[in-house]
Design a protein around this motif. Structure first.
Motif, PDB file in Angstrom:
ATOM      1  N   ALA A 152       0.810  -4.514  -0.493  1.00 22.15           N
ATOM      2  CA  ALA A 152       0.027  -3.754   0.484  1.00 22.15           C
ATOM      3  C   ALA A 152       0.839  -3.583   1.767  1.00 22.15           C
ATOM      4  O   ALA A 152       1.537  -4.504   2.206  1.00 22.15           O
ATOM      5  N   VAL A 153       0.755  -2.396   2.365  1.00 18.52           N
ATOM      6  CA  VAL A 153       1.493  -2.109   3.597  1.00 18.52           C
ATOM      7  C   VAL A 153       0.513  -1.740   4.710  1.00 18.52           C
ATOM      8  O   VAL A 153      -0.701  -1.708   4.515  1.00 18.52           O
ATOM      9  N   ARG A 154       1.042  -1.457   5.913  1.00 18.05           N
ATOM     10  CA  ARG A 154       0.228  -1.258   7.120  1.00 18.05           C
ATOM     11  C   ARG A 154       0.118   0.232   7.463  1.00 18.05           C
ATOM     12  O   ARG A 154       0.927   0.771   8.202  1.00 18.05           O
ATOM     13  N   HIS A 155      -0.874   0.861   6.880  1.00 15.86           N
ATOM     14  CA  HIS A 155      -1.110   2.275   7.169  1.00 15.86           C
ATOM     15  C   HIS A 155      -2.566   2.483   7.599  1.00 15.86           C
ATOM     16  O   HIS A 155      -3.155   3.532   7.393  1.00 15.86           O
ATOM     17  N   GLU A 156      -3.156   1.431   8.196  1.00 18.83           N
ATOM     18  CA  GLU A 156      -4.528   1.524   8.644  1.00 18.83           C
ATOM     19  C   GLU A 156      -4.706   2.690   9.631  1.00 18.83           C
ATOM     20  O   GLU A 156      -3.801   2.972  10.407  1.00 18.83           O
ATOM     21  N   VAL A 185       6.939  -4.835   3.719  1.00 21.36           N
ATOM     22  CA  VAL A 185       8.055  -4.080   3.137  1.00 21.36           C
ATOM     23  C   VAL A 185       9.337  -4.906   3.205  1.00 21.36           C
ATOM     24  O   VAL A 185      10.149  -4.898   2.276  1.00 21.36           O
ATOM     25  N   GLU A 186       9.502  -5.626   4.287  1.00 21.84           N
ATOM     26  CA  GLU A 186      10.692  -6.475   4.415  1.00 21.84           C
ATOM     27  C   GLU A 186      10.755  -7.497   3.282  1.00 21.84           C
ATOM     28  O   GLU A 186      11.814  -7.723   2.696  1.00 21.84           O
ATOM     29  N   ARG A 187       9.615  -8.103   2.962  1.00 24.70           N
ATOM     30  CA  ARG A 187       9.603  -9.080   1.862  1.00 24.70           C
ATOM     31  C   ARG A 187       9.862  -8.398   0.528  1.00 24.70           C
ATOM     32  O   ARG A 187      10.583  -8.927  -0.324  1.00 24.70           O
ATOM     33  N   LEU A 188       9.271  -7.237   0.328  1.00 25.27           N
ATOM     34  CA  LEU A 188       9.453  -6.522  -0.932  1.00 25.27           C
ATOM     35  C   LEU A 188      10.907  -6.099  -1.118  1.00 25.27           C
ATOM     36  O   LEU A 188      11.410  -6.058  -2.245  1.00 25.27           O
ATOM     37  N   ALA A 189      11.601  -5.798  -0.020  1.00 25.52           N
ATOM     38  CA  ALA A 189      12.968  -5.276  -0.092  1.00 25.52           C
ATOM     39  C   ALA A 189      14.032  -6.367  -0.159  1.00 25.52           C
ATOM     40  O   ALA A 189      15.225  -6.061  -0.271  1.00 25.52           O
ATOM     41  N   ALA A 190      13.637  -7.627  -0.099  1.00 23.11           N
ATOM     42  CA  ALA A 190      14.621  -8.714  -0.148  1.00 23.11           C
ATOM     43  C   ALA A 190      15.445  -8.618  -1.425  1.00 23.11           C
ATOM     44  O   ALA A 190      14.908  -8.595  -2.529  1.00 23.11           O
ATOM     45  N   GLY A 191      16.762  -8.525  -1.275  1.00 23.58           N
ATOM     46  CA  GLY A 191      17.657  -8.466  -2.422  1.00 23.58           C
ATOM     47  C   GLY A 191      17.800  -7.098  -3.048  1.00 23.58           C
ATOM     48  O   GLY A 191      18.556  -6.929  -4.014  1.00 23.58           O
ATOM     49  N   ALA A 192      17.096  -6.081  -2.531  1.00 23.97           N
ATOM     50  CA  ALA A 192      17.210  -4.726  -3.072  1.00 23.97           C
ATOM     51  C   ALA A 192      18.475  -4.051  -2.557  1.00 23.97           C
ATOM     52  O   ALA A 192      19.003  -4.409  -1.497  1.00 23.97           O
TER      53      ALA A 192
END
Length: 285
Positions: A152-156, A185-192
């Motif tokens: 989940a991301v922050r698009h409120e 997003v930072e956590r999701l992108a770790a190692g990408a």
């Protein structure tokens, strides 16, 4: 596997020549998946030489119309071009999932007459995989050499907007969807290797009196800071707000991100920009 990511649309709700609605194509070997389908998506796929039946999965990030107005076009064209297997649709539960279940309702008469006239079978039902928008990176689909995670991301005030991560044989690609710069997003992108992220020049937007737009989109300077922390090799900017109309405008996006501290490979996206999942340079624009 030659896994790649291609921007099928870099625009926003306002139509701009040369920029289709938001969308991103992922390819890994024979597999192809699409994230969102804004206006003009099917035409962009055609320009790439990709037929709609080749798209095996559609991942929806949220329910804003600019990301979804091309979905029915994709689904119906896939059927008309002979696609007989169900299209897998990933959608967070709530408004986005409800949209996916209803997307062909208004086309019932068109579908019926095409079946009668062309004696074609009914379109295959969509294989909708809905999921609760997770607070941490969570695998929502896997098949063969492709694994997809969401967060989940922050698009409120938009409910249940998500970003997706595609782990493929050649590397990992993260597609942000619409969001403010956020730790999710930072956590999701770790190692990408590649981060495809929406970009909003907040200063320019606010100068035009559009504070509400800047309030729930990703500030370019803050994005540069976050992307540097993730360590991604390549940052690709898309969903560009305000739309760059000149080379100076394009450079302003890049300057903002660099001011935020990003030192990796930076691409201010154009429609059909293609990036290898495991490399640091654009293949084509």
């Amino acid at each position: 596997m030659d896994a790649t990511v291609t921007l099928t649309g870099t625009g926003t709700p306002l139509p701009v020549p040369g920029r289709a609605g938001p969308g991103t194509l992922l390819r890994c070997g024979e597999w192809a998946g699409q994230v969102d389908a804004g206006r003009g998506t099917v035409l962009r796929l055609a320009e790439l030489g990709v037929r709609c039946p080749q798209i095996g999965l559609l991942a929806l990030t949220h329910y804003h119309s600019d990301h979804l107005v091309g979905v029915a076009d994709l689904v119906l064209t896939r059927w008309v071009q002979g696609g007989n297997d169900p299209l897998v649709v990933l959608a967070p539960k709530g408004p986005t999932s409800r949209f996916a279940h209803r997307v062909l309702d208004i086309w019932a008469d068109d579908i019926e007459v095409r079946q009668l006239h062309a004696r074609r079978p009914a379109p295959p039902p969509l294989d909708i995989r809905s999921f609760d928008a997770p607070a941490e990176p969570t695998v929502v689909w896997r098949s063969g050499d492709v694994e997809i995670s969401a967060i989940a991301v922050r698009h409120e005030p938009v409910e249940a907007a998500v970003a997706y991560r595609f782990d493929m044989a050649d590397g990992a690609v993260v597609v942000s969807g619409d969001t403010r710069v956020c730790p999710e997003v930072e956590r999701l992108a770790a190692g990408a290797q590649v981060l495809v992220h929406e970009a909003c020049r907040s200063e320019a937007v606010r100068a035009r009196g559009k504070d509400y737009i800047a309030a729930y989109h990703a500030d370019t300077v803050h994005l540069g800071t976050m992307a540097e922390r993730t360590g991604v090799a390549t940052l690709v900017l898309t969903h560009l707000e305000p739309a760059p109309l000149t080379e100076h405008d394009v450079n302003a996006f890049a300057e903002d991100v660099r001011r935020g501290g990003f030192t990796g490979n930076l691409i201010v996206g154009e429609d059909l920009t293609t990036v290898p999942a495991a490399a640091e340079t654009a293949l084509s624009t």
